[in-house]
Design a protein around this motif. Structure first.
Motif, PDB file in Angstrom:
ATOM      1  N   GLU A  89      -7.283  18.507   9.002  1.00 68.78           N
ATOM      2  CA  GLU A  89      -7.308  17.043   8.981  1.00 68.78           C
ATOM      3  C   GLU A  89      -6.341  16.497   7.930  1.00 68.78           C
ATOM      4  O   GLU A  89      -5.663  15.487   8.154  1.00 68.78           O
ATOM      5  CB  GLU A  89      -8.731  16.537   8.696  1.00 68.78           C
ATOM      6  N   LEU A  90      -6.291  17.149   6.773  1.00 66.13           N
ATOM      7  CA  LEU A  90      -5.349  16.724   5.732  1.00 66.13           C
ATOM      8  C   LEU A  90      -3.904  16.873   6.207  1.00 66.13           C
ATOM      9  O   LEU A  90      -3.059  16.011   5.968  1.00 66.13           O
ATOM     10  CB  LEU A  90      -5.568  17.552   4.465  1.00 66.13           C
ATOM     11  N   ALA A  91      -3.624  17.998   6.893  1.00 63.82           N
ATOM     12  CA  ALA A  91      -2.274  18.227   7.409  1.00 63.82           C
ATOM     13  C   ALA A  91      -1.897  17.161   8.438  1.00 63.82           C
ATOM     14  O   ALA A  91      -0.750  16.685   8.471  1.00 63.82           O
ATOM     15  CB  ALA A  91      -2.190  19.620   8.036  1.00 63.82           C
ATOM     16  N   LYS A  92      -2.874  16.773   9.249  1.00 60.99           N
ATOM     17  CA  LYS A  92      -2.629  15.737  10.254  1.00 60.99           C
ATOM     18  C   LYS A  92      -2.295  14.408   9.590  1.00 60.99           C
ATOM     19  O   LYS A  92      -1.386  13.688  10.008  1.00 60.99           O
ATOM     20  CB  LYS A  92      -3.858  15.588  11.145  1.00 60.99           C
ATOM     21  N   ASP A  93      -3.042  14.085   8.516  1.00 57.36           N
ATOM     22  CA  ASP A  93      -2.777  12.841   7.796  1.00 57.36           C
ATOM     23  C   ASP A  93      -1.389  12.851   7.169  1.00 57.36           C
ATOM     24  O   ASP A  93      -0.664  11.850   7.214  1.00 57.36           O
ATOM     25  CB  ASP A  93      -3.830  12.624   6.698  1.00 57.36           C
ATOM     26  N   ILE A  94      -1.034  13.983   6.568  1.00 56.50           N
ATOM     27  CA  ILE A  94       0.286  14.103   5.936  1.00 56.50           C
ATOM     28  C   ILE A  94       1.389  13.955   6.971  1.00 56.50           C
ATOM     29  O   ILE A  94       2.416  13.300   6.736  1.00 56.50           O
ATOM     30  CB  ILE A  94       0.398  15.452   5.193  1.00 56.50           C
ATOM     31  N   ARG A  95       1.168  14.579   8.144  1.00 53.00           N
ATOM     32  CA  ARG A  95       2.176  14.521   9.203  1.00 53.00           C
ATOM     33  C   ARG A  95       2.351  13.086   9.717  1.00 53.00           C
ATOM     34  O   ARG A  95       3.463  12.682  10.104  1.00 53.00           O
ATOM     35  CB  ARG A  95       1.765  15.446  10.351  1.00 53.00           C
ATOM     36  N   ASN A  96       1.265  12.309   9.709  1.00 55.92           N
ATOM     37  CA  ASN A  96       1.333  10.942  10.226  1.00 55.92           C
ATOM     38  C   ASN A  96       1.725   9.913   9.177  1.00 55.92           C
ATOM     39  O   ASN A  96       1.920   8.740   9.493  1.00 55.92           O
ATOM     40  CB  ASN A  96      -0.028  10.539  10.814  1.00 55.92           C
ATOM     41  N   GLN A  97       1.828  10.369   7.925  1.00 55.71           N
ATOM     42  CA  GLN A  97       2.154   9.432   6.851  1.00 55.71           C
ATOM     43  C   GLN A  97       3.484   8.727   7.099  1.00 55.71           C
ATOM     44  O   GLN A  97       3.603   7.521   6.878  1.00 55.71           O
ATOM     45  CB  GLN A  97       2.200  10.156   5.505  1.00 55.71           C
ATOM     46  N   ARG A  98       4.473   9.460   7.559  1.00 53.59           N
ATOM     47  CA  ARG A  98       5.789   8.882   7.784  1.00 53.59           C
ATOM     48  C   ARG A  98       5.713   7.795   8.856  1.00 53.59           C
ATOM     49  O   ARG A  98       6.305   6.721   8.709  1.00 53.59           O
ATOM     50  CB  ARG A  98       6.773   9.968   8.214  1.00 53.59           C
ATOM     51  N   ARG A  99       4.962   8.084   9.903  1.00 50.66           N
ATOM     52  CA  ARG A  99       4.811   7.107  10.972  1.00 50.66           C
ATOM     53  C   ARG A  99       4.103   5.848  10.458  1.00 50.66           C
ATOM     54  O   ARG A  99       4.514   4.726  10.757  1.00 50.66           O
ATOM     55  CB  ARG A  99       4.011   7.721  12.125  1.00 50.66           C
ATOM     56  N   HIS A 100       3.033   6.049   9.678  1.00 49.91           N
ATOM     57  CA  HIS A 100       2.315   4.904   9.124  1.00 49.91           C
ATOM     58  C   HIS A 100       3.197   4.115   8.170  1.00 49.91           C
ATOM     59  O   HIS A 100       3.165   2.878   8.149  1.00 49.91           O
ATOM     60  CB  HIS A 100       1.065   5.378   8.373  1.00 49.91           C
ATOM     61  N   ARG A 101       3.999   4.827   7.377  1.00 49.44           N
ATOM     62  CA  ARG A 101       4.884   4.170   6.417  1.00 49.44           C
ATOM     63  C   ARG A 101       5.934   3.324   7.138  1.00 49.44           C
ATOM     64  O   ARG A 101       6.229   2.193   6.727  1.00 49.44           O
ATOM     65  CB  ARG A 101       5.552   5.223   5.535  1.00 49.44           C
ATOM     66  N   GLN A 102       6.485   3.862   8.219  1.00 46.41           N
ATOM     67  CA  GLN A 102       7.480   3.120   8.987  1.00 46.41           C
ATOM     68  C   GLN A 102       6.870   1.870   9.621  1.00 46.41           C
ATOM     69  O   GLN A 102       7.493   0.803   9.647  1.00 46.41           O
ATOM     70  CB  GLN A 102       8.080   4.021  10.066  1.00 46.41           C
ATOM     71  N   ARG A 103       5.636   2.024  10.136  1.00 45.63           N
ATOM     72  CA  ARG A 103       4.977   0.871  10.747  1.00 45.63           C
ATOM     73  C   ARG A 103       4.684  -0.215   9.706  1.00 45.63           C
ATOM     74  O   ARG A 103       4.885  -1.401   9.963  1.00 45.63           O
ATOM     75  CB  ARG A 103       3.686   1.307  11.441  1.00 45.63           C
ATOM     76  N   ARG A 104       4.214   0.218   8.524  1.00 42.50           N
ATOM     77  CA  ARG A 104       3.941  -0.748   7.463  1.00 42.50           C
ATOM     78  C   ARG A 104       5.224  -1.448   7.024  1.00 42.50           C
ATOM     79  O   ARG A 104       5.219  -2.651   6.744  1.00 42.50           O
ATOM     80  CB  ARG A 104       3.286  -0.053   6.265  1.00 42.50           C
ATOM     81  N   LYS A 105       6.315  -0.695   6.961  1.00 45.63           N
ATOM     82  CA  LYS A 105       7.586  -1.282   6.546  1.00 45.63           C
ATOM     83  C   LYS A 105       8.056  -2.327   7.555  1.00 45.63           C
ATOM     84  O   LYS A 105       8.529  -3.409   7.168  1.00 45.63           O
ATOM     85  CB  LYS A 105       8.639  -0.180   6.400  1.00 45.63           C
TER      86      LYS A 105
END
Length: 251
Positions: A89-105
């Motif tokens: 689950e932690l690995a999944k969150d880390i992998r999706n961080q970039r996507r979430h960061r781009q969406r927030r930006k």
């Protein structure tokens, strides 16, 4: 996990930290704390998280193990697989961080553009409001009787109307709690103020002064159709100002 190598999370957490590992961990945490200090207050992590980050490496390991046992008691993780489910689950969150960061930006850019557009529009309307206020003032100054026609320092006479007369002209709509048969006993005195477009309205009932109200032409331009004087008398603003124009303002 940056400072220990193990085949599973459980094994990594059970390893003892050497002096070199503790020193490396401390340096990294100090660097992060320095970066945190430069972050805007509203975006900083909670104080408790910042305080925990400065704990020694072995103390962090003990706390993580203690919390994992609590989660296992709630059947949320399992020690039998070395807590691999949590790691996944932690690995999944880390992998999706970039996507979430781009969406927030992207959302932030959109919000900034919206804010800028609203700020520009607000400035425009404020300037328009100032322009119309100046225009109205100029019109009132032009329409007001000149000092030559009225005599320097000479105060203009007041208008005297009974409530019955104003009702007949359509200026007065009603007077609450007072029958129309008594309207002849109510006198309205209207006197021009020192400033163009302002008038003092006094009410008398059976010759006794009741209240005083200040009327301003600005009401007409603010879209006020009916207003209440003295919390009792309702008047038609447009018809009242039309009456004042005929009596006080020059052609």
């Amino acid at each position: 996990m940056q400072f220990h190598s193990g085949d599973s999370l459980k094994e990594t957490l059970s390893l003892s930290a050497s002096r070199e590992q503790e020193a490396a961990h401390k340096r990294l945490m100090c660097q992060r704390q320095a970066c945190e200090a430069q972050t805007p207050v509203s975006l900083r992590r909670h104080r408790s998280l910042t305080a925990h980050s400065l704990l020694p490496l072995e103390e962090k390991q003990r706390r993580v193990l203690r919390n994992l046992r609590r989660l296992e008691g709630l059947a949320l993780v399992s020690a039998s697989d070395g807590y691999q489910g949590l790691v996944d689950e932690l690995a999944k969150d880390i992998r999706n961080q970039r996507r979430h960061r781009q969406r927030r930006k992207a959302e932030l850019v959109k919000l900034q553009a919206t804010f800028q557009a609203l700020s520009t529009k607000a400035t425009f309307y404020e300037e328009q409001g100032d322009y119309y206020s100046q225009y109205i003032r100029a019109c009132l100054d032009h329409l007001a009787p000149s000092s030559k026609s009225s005599g320097k320092g000479k105060k203009q006479p007041s208008l005297h109307y009974t409530a019955a007369q104003l009702l007949e002209k359509g200026v007065l709509v009603e007077i609450e709690d007072l029958p129309t048969s008594h309207f002849r006993n109510v006198i309205f005195d209207i006197t021009p103020g020192d400033e163009a477009g302002k008038f003092e309205v006094n009410a008398k009932f059976l010759g006794v002064d009741m209240e005083q109200f200040q009327l301003h032409y600005q009401l007409q331009y603010e879209g006020v159709a009916v207003m209440k004087l003295f919390n009792k008398a309702k008047v038609n603003v447009n018809l009242l100002i039309f009456l004042l124009n005929k009596k006080f303002l020059r052609k």
